[in-house]
Design a protein around this motif. Structure first.
Motif, short mmCIF file in Angstrom:
data_model
loop_
_atom_site.label_atom_id
_atom_site.label_comp_id
_atom_site.label_asym_id
_atom_site.label_seq_id
_atom_site.Cartn_x
_atom_site.Cartn_y
_atom_site.Cartn_z
N THR A 74 -6.94 5.19 14.58
CA THR A 74 -5.66 4.98 13.89
C THR A 74 -5.05 6.32 13.48
N GLY A 134 -13.41 -1.67 9.16
CA GLY A 134 -12.70 -0.74 10.02
C GLY A 134 -13.07 0.70 9.78
N PRO A 135 -12.43 1.60 10.47
CA PRO A 135 -11.42 1.31 11.49
C PRO A 135 -12.06 0.77 12.79
N ILE A 167 -9.46 -3.97 10.72
CA ILE A 167 -8.34 -3.05 10.42
C ILE A 167 -8.50 -1.76 11.21
N GLY A 168 -7.38 -1.14 11.50
CA GLY A 168 -7.38 0.17 12.15
C GLY A 168 -7.03 0.11 13.62
N GLY A 169 -5.84 0.56 13.95
CA GLY A 169 -5.43 0.69 15.35
C GLY A 169 -5.23 -0.62 16.08
N ARG A 203 0.86 -1.19 0.00
CA ARG A 203 0.00 0.00 0.00
C ARG A 203 0.89 1.24 0.00
N THR A 256 -2.58 6.19 11.22
CA THR A 256 -1.89 5.85 9.97
C THR A 256 -2.66 6.35 8.74
N LYS A 257 -3.99 6.24 8.78
CA LYS A 257 -4.79 6.67 7.63
C LYS A 257 -5.47 7.99 8.03
N SER A 299 -12.71 -2.86 1.35
CA SER A 299 -12.90 -2.23 2.65
C SER A 299 -14.37 -1.89 2.84
N LEU A 308 -2.99 -5.00 9.77
CA LEU A 308 -2.41 -3.85 10.46
C LEU A 308 -1.16 -3.34 9.76
N ILE A 309 -0.90 -2.07 10.02
CA ILE A 309 0.29 -1.43 9.45
C ILE A 309 1.29 -1.14 10.57
N SER A 310 1.02 -0.09 11.37
CA SER A 310 2.05 0.46 12.25
C SER A 310 2.52 -0.49 13.34
N1 3NM Z 1 -7.69 1.36 6.31
P1 3NM Z 1 -2.76 0.94 11.52
S1 3NM Z 1 -7.72 2.02 8.74
C1 3NM Z 1 -5.30 1.37 5.68
O1 3NM Z 1 -10.66 1.79 8.18
C2 3NM Z 1 -6.38 1.54 6.66
O2 3NM Z 1 -10.44 1.06 6.16
C3 3NM Z 1 -8.51 1.59 7.33
O3 3NM Z 1 -3.18 1.29 10.02
C4 3NM Z 1 -9.98 1.48 7.21
O4 3NM Z 1 -2.74 -0.55 11.63
C5 3NM Z 1 -6.21 1.90 7.99
O5 3NM Z 1 -1.40 1.54 11.68
C6 3NM Z 1 -4.91 2.16 8.69
O6 3NM Z 1 -3.79 1.58 12.40
C7 3NM Z 1 -4.43 0.99 9.47
#
Ligand code: 3NM
Length: 210
Positions: A135, A130-131, A165-167, A38, A137-138, A109, A186-188
């Motif tokens: 988060t 999500g989220p 997804i998200g946080g 991504r 990150t987004k 999503s 997850l990302i971060s």
């Molecule tokens: N999509 P992290 S939240 C890419 O809600 C992404 O659809 C989201 O990153 C959604 O794991 C998100 O660092 C970011 O919170 C997720």
């Protein structure tokens, strides 16, 4: 899908504390089950640099048989012959993705139960809900829905495989699985760790216990 979704790592160069290829290699050693490229948002690579990084990360996934999924960019997904594509509600219409993408995995999503119902009428392999938690990150993420939202989607009769997804972190990941998701994405929690392998290992252990 049940083998692919449990620990679904998403990353672009803009999300990484360390080198992206190193981060992914370590995350794979730590036990991730799927990877999504991504490359998006402030600081992300464009054009040929994006393609080159995609190829490099795909090669790393291939060596370990980890599915390589491209976020949003159908042209890149087809150029690289990715294993899958993931799109959001505001990206290309899902009918078009199903029609144009020649790989096999398609993820979408969703935020609301209505969107999850809509997704179930298409040929979608999984939905990202999500989220779940706040988060950072987004930047344009919607309001967090909480893990119970996954229950609500299941109670609405939707059986499409789900990743939250998200946080998501090692502190709250168990709530997502206990609510009925097939996996956490997850990302971060991995990409911003000083020890991505350890971060992935700890998350994997939580999945086994949840
Ligand atoms: N999509 P992290 S939240 C890419 O809600 C992404 O659809 C989201 O990153 C959604 O794991 C998100 O660092 C970011 O919170 C997720």
């Amino acid at each position: 899908m049940k083998q692919i979704l449990p620990l679904y790592f998403i990353m672009g160069s803009q999300d990484c504390k360390l080198d992206p290829a190193f981060t992914l290699t370590e995350a794979i050693k730590g036990g991730i089950t799927c990877f999504q490229f991504r490359e998006k948002g402030p600081g992300s690579l464009q054009g040929t640099e994006k393609v080159a990084l995609g190829r490099k990360l795909q090669r790393i996934c291939r060596e370990s048989n980890i599915p390589f999924i491209v976020n949003d960019d159908i042209e890149l997904a087809n150029t690289l012959q990715a294993d899958g594509i993931h799109v959001g509600q505001d990206d290309m219409p899902i009918e078009e993705v199903v029609h144009k993408f020649v790989g096999n995995i398609i993820g979408l999503s969703v935020h609301t139960v209505e969107e999850a119902k809509q997704a179930a009428t298409h040929n979608i392999d999984y939905i990202g809900v999500g989220p779940i938690f706040p988060t950072g990150t987004k930047k344009d993420a919607k309001k967090p829905v909480g893990a119970s939202h996954i229950h609500t989607i299941r109670d609405a009769g939707i059986s499409t495989p789900i990743v939250g997804i998200g946080g998501i972190t090692k502190q709250n990941a168990h709530h997502v699985i206990q609510a009925g998701a097939e996996g956490i994405s997850l990302i971060s929690a991995i990409s911003m760790s000083d020890y991505p392998q350890l971060a992935a290992k700890q998350l994997k252990a939580i999945l086994t216990l949840a």
